[in-house]
Design an enzyme around this catalytic site. Structure first.
Site, PDB file in Angstrom:
ATOM      1  CB  SER A   1      -0.949  -0.136   1.286  1.00  8.74           C
ATOM      2  OG  SER A   1      -1.676   1.387   1.474  1.00  8.74           O
TER       3      SER A   1
ATOM      4  CE1 TYR B   1      -4.122  -2.008   5.238  1.00 10.69           C
ATOM      5  CE2 TYR B   1      -3.461   0.080   4.399  1.00 10.69           C
ATOM      6  CZ  TYR B   1      -3.901  -1.169   4.193  1.00 10.69           C
ATOM      7  OH  TYR B   1      -4.268  -1.577   3.001  1.00 10.69           O
TER       8      TYR B   1
END
Lengths: 447, 244
Positions: free
Chosen positions: B137, B150
């Protein structure tokens, strides 16, 4: 919005009326528990937002965005039956079936609609005189009601709900998936003929003569022409074919460009549209032309310009489509064309077609035997609304009706006169479902 | 082409799979929910896939990974490519208050990847061909105050994949790191949408191309490469004061 659907605003295609606060709940899986009863206020399924007025809007309520329901389920090439989730678009279907020799049984003028939307509006196309409406080719679907019930609906099973849901404007529950019958075609090209006609009477002659021999027929009308030119235009007709030589650039349909910004509202005015119409009419030098074209530009000329509604600027635009019965059709169409050309209000696109007498399966379906005219009006406030009110009276006097999917302003009184069966239909509405359109034309306020 | 997709019900993975299905690929799909897996299977089937084999598993059960990879090779005979795409977006506030939640998020988004990559690396190194793609990501490019649990997990995946790429390149195996920006999927359903959001289809098509070409690090959509380049340039003493 792009073809495969990333969307930033939940509006209707005409961008009039603007609806203020709406909550959005995407629907991701057909087999997940989706507890509609727990959502506050009324809900309404929303696909790609190609309805023009407020039938796909739900002011103060929640939209169930079905675009993630974009999976195919089965394609039976023996029987020609395709089953897919409600958010699958006609563009997705064409991409799958055209290379295998199939085509949609009928298609509206854009492929960027979902199958759920095509059913909910019982859409029609250029082959209505042969194929009838889209709903005729729906064999079954699954409907989720707000009490959690899942019902398979078909002409034999839950038949009343089947008829109510076709053309039912999304009010009878959430369609999760549907099965349609697709059509074997000679090829993905159209052998197209285009014929210039000088008057509305000439249109009817060509149309009558064409319906026998052509799968697809429709006409563009110059609705600013007056006097002896009243109702002049171009008639298009065609059949599926495989040409002996494939035209160049016929490979992949692609969008030419995206309308990047809104044009200022004055860009489409009487002078520019008059000039365009005149040029378009005269651009065809001979009375009749022949051409073989890929299916995409034939069925979906406007899909080549993504976001074409931005042509109309910030105020948005109104579509107006009606059908009047055959018997009196010539006077009604002439009356209406005369009203428009005298009003000074501009209609950019005017499409004329004779519907066939294949019955529509939906309780509230719009198409019926007669002649239909679709018009686009840039929204110019009271002046536009007053003209459309006058047209409503003419349509009503001639026993015609308006198309809810394109409406943003007809009165409750007129709607109820056009669709006297609305009370019978209303019995099948899911109590949790409503739309801005439905509240407007039935004059009830939901909660 | 024989393809294993881990996290196959993710909207992004499914879009990538559709591209491979149109080429007639065969699939081994891994996911947690059998109903959702079946819905993906039928879609790929209609779109032209060859055989589609389903395997239901909670990936947080690390002890099952070895058996999972063995099952995939058993079912498919061989694998040409693997796409690892599962993940969750942890609730940062909850993670800050709860060690368990933080560690669980780290397990799902980082440790499972490291475990699967380690097991797959040996097989691919021996077969000396193929492609392993992971979804990392843009959030893994720098730790942000609002989303660092995250981000740290995805950063670990990127770093691990980078080292693995160097190792496997000698064996002719491509390791592709996909770094999506904001994507409109169930994982981000609760976030307010802005113009930077991309559709799963856009990112899925990019993954397909990257895997066929054996690219190294791919930002999807492309403009995130430049956004993240600028974000990485901001000095830490300034960055820590920004509320990003």
């Amino acid at each position: 919005m792009t073809a495969n659907g990333h969307r930033r605003a939940y509006q209707s295609w005409g961008r009039y009326p603007r609806v203020e606060q709406q909550n959005v709940r995407p629907v991701y899986w057909r087999n997940n528990d989706l507890d509609l009863a727990r959502i506050d206020g009324p809900v309404l399924p929303y696909g790609l937002g190609r309805s023009y007025g407020d039938s796909c809007l739900n002011g103060g309520g929640t939209l169930l965005d079905t675009s993630p329901l974009n999976r195919f389920i089965a394609f039976d090439e023996e029987a020609g039956l395709l089953r897919c989730e409600a958010g699958v678009t006609l563009a997705d279907i064409l991409k799958l079936i055209v290379p295998r020799g199939w085509f949609l049984p009928t298609t509206p003028g854009t492929k960027f609609v979902t199958i759920g939307g095509a059913i909910a509006n019982d859409v029609h196309g250029k082959n209505h005189h042969r194929a009838g409406t889209f709903g005729r080719h729906v064999t079954r679907f699954e409907l989720l009601r707000s009490d959690g019930e899942r019902l398979i609906c078909s002409p034999d099973e839950n038949a009343d709900l089947f008829r109510a849901t076709i053309g039912g404007l999304g009010l009878t529950g959430l369609i999760l998936w549907a099965e349609i019958r697709v059509q074997r075609v000679a090829g993905p090209f159209i052998a197209k003929e285009q014929i210039r006609f000088g008057s509305i009477d000439e249109f009817f002659e060509i149309s009558a003569e064409s319906d026998e021999r052509f799968e697809h027929t429709m006409a563009w009308v110059d609705c600013l022409a007056t006097g002896k030119h009243l109702g002049r235009g171009l008639f298009m007709r065609g059949n599926y074919t495989w040409p002996k030589r494939i035209p160049r650039k016929a490979a992949e349909p692609r969008s030419l460009f995206t309308m990047p910004v809104q044009l200022p509202a004055f860009a489409l005015n009487l002078a520019t549209v008059k000039a365009f119409n005149s040029l378009y009419y005269r651009s065809q030098l001979t009375r009749r032309t022949f051409q073989t074209v890929p299916y995409d530009p034939f069925f979906y000329p406007l899909d080549a310009i993504q976001e074409w509604h931005r042509l109309y600027g910030a105020p948005g635009f109104l579509q107006y489509q009606f059908v009047v019965p055959y018997a009196q059709d010539r006077t009604a169409i002439k009356d209406i064309l005369r009203q428009i050309s005298q009003s000074g209000v501009v209609s950019f696109l005017a499409v004329l077609k004779v519907f066939g007498d294949v019955p529509s399966p939906g309780m509230l379906s719009f198409p019926r035997p007669g002649v239909t005219l679709a018009l686009d009006f840039p929204f110019r406030g009271q002046r536009t609304l007053a003209l459309l009110d006058r047209l409503d009276e003419i349509v009503r006097a001639h026993g015609g009706v308006l198309y809810p999917a394109k409406d943003a302003r007809m009165s409750a009184e007129n709607f109820q006169a056009f669709y006297p069966q609305w009370r019978e239909f209303a019995r099948h509405i899911d109590p949790k479902f409503s739309s801005s359109f439905w509240r407007r034309v039935t004059q009830t306020t939901h909660e | 082409m024989k393809l294993m997709i881990i996290g196959a019900t993710s909207a992004i993975a499914h879009e990538a799979a559709r591209q491979f299905a149109a080429d007639g690929a065969e699939f081994f799909l891994v996911g947690r929910d059998p109903d959702k897996l079946a819905a993906v299977q039928r879609d790929l089937d209609v779109r032209g896939a060859g055989r589609v084999v389903l395997h239901t598993l909670d990936l947080n059960d690390l002890a099952q990974h070895e058996a999972l990879i063995a099952a995939a090779y058993d079912a498919m005979g061989a694998l040409d490519a693997v796409l690892i795409a599962h993940g969750t977006l942890p609730d940062q506030a909850r993670a800050q208050a709860d060690v368990e939640a933080t560690l669980e998020a780290f397990t799902t988004n980082a440790l499972t990847y490291i475990s699967l990559l380690t097991l797959l690396a040996g097989r691919f190194e021996q077969q000396r061909r193929g492609c392993i793609a992971v979804i990392a990501s843009v959030a893994g490019d720098r730790g942000r105050g609002s989303n660092y649990v995250y981000g740290a997990a995805k950063g670990a995946v990127s770093l691990f994949a980078s080292g693995l790429r160097a190792r496997l390149s000698k064996a002719g195996v491509a390791v592709v790191t996909i770094k999506p920006g904001f994507v409109d999927t169930p994982m981000t359903a609760h976030l307010k949408k802005n113009p930077l959001f991309a559709s799963p289809a856009t990112v899925g098509r990019r993954i397909y191309v990257a895997m066929l070409k054996g690219e190294d690090v791919v930002y999807a959509p492309w403009f995130w490469r430049y956004i993240m380049w600028i974000i990485r340039l901001i000095p830490e003493r300034v960055f820590k004061r920004l509320s990003l």
